[in-house]
Design an enzyme around this catalytic site. Structure first.
Site, short mmCIF file in Angstrom:
data_model
loop_
_atom_site.label_atom_id
_atom_site.label_comp_id
_atom_site.label_asym_id
_atom_site.label_seq_id
_atom_site.Cartn_x
_atom_site.Cartn_y
_atom_site.Cartn_z
N THR A 12 28.48 73.06 18.76
CA THR A 12 27.65 72.39 17.76
C THR A 12 26.16 72.47 18.07
OG1 THR A 12 28.00 70.32 18.94
CG2 THR A 12 29.46 70.77 17.08
N LEU A 14 22.54 71.81 19.97
CA LEU A 14 21.92 70.63 20.57
C LEU A 14 21.80 69.50 19.53
CD1 LEU A 14 19.11 72.11 22.85
CD2 LEU A 14 21.36 71.26 23.49
N HIS A 15 22.94 68.92 19.16
CA HIS A 15 22.93 67.75 18.29
C HIS A 15 22.67 66.52 19.16
CE1 HIS A 15 26.97 66.27 19.39
NE2 HIS A 15 27.26 67.55 19.51
N LEU A 16 22.80 65.33 18.64
CA LEU A 16 22.34 64.12 19.32
C LEU A 16 22.92 63.91 20.73
CD1 LEU A 16 20.54 61.70 19.17
CD2 LEU A 16 22.37 60.45 18.04
#
Length: 87
Positions: A12, A14-16
């Site tokens: 995914t 560098l999401h949260l």
């Protein structure tokens, strides 16, 4: 100043959550830690800066560390990224 390129392997990007893991690791060091990507630069100690970079799986970034503990910081950040940033 030292730097090294690394490819983001998280499915995914560098999401949260992985951005938080990266920032928490970067904040352990006194050195200035940034990364460059596709024409931009982000502060690795700022979650908003990391999220704003919109790094996706397969993107290559160049980590740049400058300061008294730059070698240790770069080595540990590379390990954390290569291990999937907690995912």
């Amino acid at each position: 100043m030292i730097s090294q390129k690394v490819t983001i392997k998280n499915p995914t990007g560098l999401h949260l959550r992985p951005a938080g893991v990266l920032c928490n690791e970067a904040m352990k060091y006194k050195s200035l830690i940034t990364f460059t990507y596709d024409g931009g630069t982000a502060n690795a100690k700022s979650v908003l800066s990391v999220l704003g970079a919109c790094i996706k799986c397969g993107d290559e970034i160049e980590l740049v560390c400058e300061g008294v503990d730059e070698r240790e910081a770069l080595d540990e950040l590379l390990k954390v990224i290569q291990n999937g940033l907690g995912e």
